[in-house]
Design an enzyme around this catalytic site. Sequence first.
Site, short mmCIF file in Angstrom:
data_model
loop_
_atom_site.label_atom_id
_atom_site.label_comp_id
_atom_site.label_asym_id
_atom_site.label_seq_id
_atom_site.Cartn_x
_atom_site.Cartn_y
_atom_site.Cartn_z
N ASN A 1 -2.23 0.35 6.54
CA ASN A 1 -1.57 -1.01 7.21
C ASN A 1 -0.74 -1.87 5.99
O ASN A 1 -0.83 -2.93 6.16
CB ASN A 1 -2.78 -1.66 7.79
CG ASN A 1 -3.78 -2.11 6.89
OD1 ASN A 1 -3.62 -1.70 5.59
ND2 ASN A 1 -4.94 -2.84 7.09
N LYS B 1 0.72 -1.28 0.13
CA LYS B 1 0.05 -0.06 -0.01
C LYS B 1 0.80 1.24 0.13
O LYS B 1 2.14 1.29 0.40
CB LYS B 1 -0.82 0.02 1.29
CG LYS B 1 -1.95 -1.42 1.20
CD LYS B 1 -2.98 -0.97 2.38
CE LYS B 1 -3.92 -2.19 2.17
NZ LYS B 1 -4.92 -2.04 3.20
N GLU C 1 -9.32 -10.13 -7.87
CA GLU C 1 -8.61 -8.99 -7.68
C GLU C 1 -7.32 -9.10 -8.72
O GLU C 1 -6.70 -8.16 -9.23
CB GLU C 1 -7.95 -9.14 -6.18
CG GLU C 1 -9.18 -8.62 -5.28
CD GLU C 1 -8.90 -8.96 -3.81
OE1 GLU C 1 -9.85 -8.52 -3.12
OE2 GLU C 1 -7.86 -9.34 -3.38
N HIS D 1 -2.14 -5.35 1.48
CA HIS D 1 -3.58 -5.79 1.08
C HIS D 1 -3.26 -7.50 1.13
O HIS D 1 -2.26 -8.20 0.49
CB HIS D 1 -4.09 -5.31 0.17
CG HIS D 1 -5.32 -6.33 -0.36
ND1 HIS D 1 -6.53 -6.12 0.23
CD2 HIS D 1 -5.20 -7.17 -1.49
CE1 HIS D 1 -7.25 -7.18 -0.56
NE2 HIS D 1 -6.78 -7.64 -1.66
P1 GTP Z 1 -7.22 -5.67 3.25
O1 GTP Z 1 -6.04 -6.80 3.15
O2 GTP Z 1 -6.56 -4.42 2.83
O3 GTP Z 1 -8.45 -5.96 2.46
O4 GTP Z 1 -7.63 -5.49 4.65
P2 GTP Z 1 -8.09 -6.53 5.75
O5 GTP Z 1 -8.84 -7.70 5.09
O6 GTP Z 1 -7.22 -6.82 6.77
O7 GTP Z 1 -9.36 -5.47 6.32
P3 GTP Z 1 -10.83 -5.17 5.54
O8 GTP Z 1 -11.02 -5.94 4.03
O9 GTP Z 1 -11.98 -5.43 6.83
O10 GTP Z 1 -10.63 -3.48 5.25
C1 GTP Z 1 -9.91 -3.29 3.96
C2 GTP Z 1 -9.25 -1.98 4.44
O11 GTP Z 1 -9.77 -0.90 5.03
C3 GTP Z 1 -7.95 -2.23 5.69
O12 GTP Z 1 -6.91 -2.90 5.16
C4 GTP Z 1 -7.92 -0.98 6.00
O13 GTP Z 1 -6.66 -0.33 5.10
C5 GTP Z 1 -9.02 -0.05 5.70
N1 GTP Z 1 -9.97 0.05 7.29
C6 GTP Z 1 -10.62 -1.28 7.81
N2 GTP Z 1 -10.92 -0.84 8.95
C7 GTP Z 1 -10.70 0.65 9.16
C8 GTP Z 1 -11.04 1.62 9.80
O14 GTP Z 1 -11.57 1.62 11.09
N3 GTP Z 1 -10.59 3.14 9.63
C9 GTP Z 1 -9.75 3.38 8.56
N4 GTP Z 1 -9.32 4.58 8.29
N5 GTP Z 1 -9.71 2.16 7.60
C10 GTP Z 1 -10.10 0.91 7.74
MG MG Z 2 -9.96 -7.49 3.14
#
Ligand code: GTP
Ligand code: MG
Length: 156
Positions: free
Chosen positions: A131, A28, A145, A134
Amino acid sequence: MGSDGSSFNFVVLKKEKIMTNRTFTMIKPDAFASGHTGSILKHIEASGYKIIAMKLTKLSAEKAGEFYAVHKERPFYGELVEFMSSGPIVAAILEKENAVEDFRKLIGATNPANAEEGTIRKLYAKSVGENAVHGSDSDENAQIEGNFYFSSFERI
Ligand code: GTP
Ligand code: MG
């Protein structure tokens, strides 16, 4: 195809094998801007993943919104789209046995504060929003994807 349908079964089995062994990742904008791309790729390769496709690119807000459309109703969607289109990212398709599940373990929890020691997010992520990486959450999404970024002649 024979009357017993055997070649149809072969196609289905082959498709399942491909899907189970591949995942999709992005380094990212935060991790790319901090100069962690090389370290993260080294970590991924050292964990047994083979790179099948890779590109350095920058998402428009529209494309970032499309990629994360599943989160459209979530309160952080606007922030997520803004962040994911804020700078360059590295996208890649990775191959290894049990790729999707093992990669989720390798990257750690979404919020780096909750990620286990030694995981990529624990090592390189700044916050739940920024973070570092992905990782696909299912075989089906890994394929969707990967297809979002790569045409058939951009992967080995
Ligand atoms: P990905 O691998 O990026 O899909 O992350 P994930 O699967 O661990 O988490 P998820 O799919 O639930 O959320 C996608 C992305 O949204 C996360 O990786 C974060 O970058 C963002 N995200 C999730 N929760 C929050 C939040 O509470 N605040 C913010 N600002 N971003 C969030
Ligand atoms: Mg995710």
